[in-house]
Scaffold this motif. Structure first.
Motif, PDB file in Angstrom:
ATOM      1  N   SER A   1      17.713  45.397  42.746  1.00  0.00           N
ATOM      2  CA  SER A   1      17.665  46.489  43.731  1.00  0.00           C
ATOM      3  C   SER A   1      16.527  47.464  43.431  1.00  0.00           C
ATOM      4  O   SER A   1      16.102  48.221  44.314  1.00  0.00           O
ATOM      5  CB  SER A   1      19.001  47.246  43.753  1.00  0.00           C
ATOM      6  N   THR A   2      16.016  47.416  42.188  1.00  0.00           N
ATOM      7  CA  THR A   2      14.930  48.319  41.805  1.00  0.00           C
ATOM      8  C   THR A   2      13.676  47.576  41.327  1.00  0.00           C
ATOM      9  O   THR A   2      12.684  48.202  41.003  1.00  0.00           O
ATOM     10  CB  THR A   2      15.392  49.269  40.680  1.00  0.00           C
ATOM     11  N   HIS A   3      13.748  46.246  41.253  1.00  0.00           N
ATOM     12  CA  HIS A   3      12.605  45.436  40.844  1.00  0.00           C
ATOM     13  C   HIS A   3      12.384  44.335  41.876  1.00  0.00           C
ATOM     14  O   HIS A   3      13.336  43.838  42.489  1.00  0.00           O
ATOM     15  CB  HIS A   3      12.835  44.791  39.475  1.00  0.00           C
TER      16      HIS A   3
ATOM     17  N   GLN B   1      21.891  44.741  40.448  1.00  0.00           N
ATOM     18  CA  GLN B   1      21.387  46.100  40.274  1.00  0.00           C
ATOM     19  C   GLN B   1      19.911  46.084  39.859  1.00  0.00           C
ATOM     20  O   GLN B   1      19.110  46.893  40.342  1.00  0.00           O
ATOM     21  CB  GLN B   1      22.225  46.823  39.224  1.00  0.00           C
TER      22      GLN B   1
END
Length: 210
Positions: free
Chosen positions: A157-159, A154
């Motif tokens: 997925s954003t970094h 997770q």
């Protein structure tokens, strides 16, 4: 006098039980110069130069014979055996029939296992007079391994990247445990996590679909 630390490890398998083990508290590291000086004490018949020469030559010969595929046993000390791993920029092979096989250039010596002789262990124990040095609790995570993997996925997925320090903060693991776990994830092609960079610049990134 040496000290021992009672180490408690909290509920790593979800059983609610604590495990306890003991480790020796180390004060400092004896460096090469100090060690050579001890071996060449007055009355030993040895000079510091000759001792240093023997130890340096022993290290070189150990490296040579292990590099040729031998294990090396030194009586009263123990046995040295090389270990292999993939180069830092290579991925672990899979078992699929069409998966590419690694060639010899992709594999390198990545460590040396040392197994102490029983004689060395007995001698060390004879010199050891222990006293209690305190208690310590190892950091543990409130998440299971699968939950920690999901947290890492997770995060990525954003970094664009994840450092070991980021994973420690996410999971609550100690840095040592976090490093070992990330290495396992990296070697599993199904984890979706791989590594980028080398040495102190190593970071973990999202594995690209091939």
């Amino acid at each position: 006098m040496a000290e021992y630390i009672k180490q408690e490890m909290n509920d790593l398998d979800g059983s609610g039980k604590k495990r306890t083990f003991y480790r020796m508290k180390t004060y400092q590291r004896i460096n090469m110069r100090e060690f050579v000086s001890e071996l060449a004490q007055p009355g030993s018949g040895l000079s510091e130069g000759s001792v240093l020469h023997v130890l340096s030559n022993m290290a070189e010969k150990l490296a040579y014979y292990m590099g040729q595929g031998y294990t090396v046993t030194i009586d009263g000390v123990g046995t040295f055996k090389p270990t292999l791993g993939l180069s830092a920029d290579k991925e672990t092979e899979t078992v699929e029939e069409d998966a590419p096989e690694r060639n010899a250039r992709s594999i390198e010596v990545n460590g040396v296992n040392f197994r102490a002789s029983q004689e060395l262990i007995r001698r060390t124990n004879r010199h050891c007079n222990l006293k209690r040095g305190g208690n310590s609790v190892l950091h543990s995570s409130r998440y299971s391994e699968q939950e920690r993997l999901a947290l890492a996925q997770q995060y990525l997925s954003t970094h664009t990247l994840m450092r070991i320090a980021d994973y420690v903060q996410l999971t609550g693991l100690s840095r040592t445990t976090a490093t070992r776990e990330l290495q396992r994830f990296r070697q599993d092609p199904n984890s979706g996590i791989t590594v980028s960079g080398m040495g102190t610049n190593k970071v973990y990134v999202k594995r690209k679909d091939e």
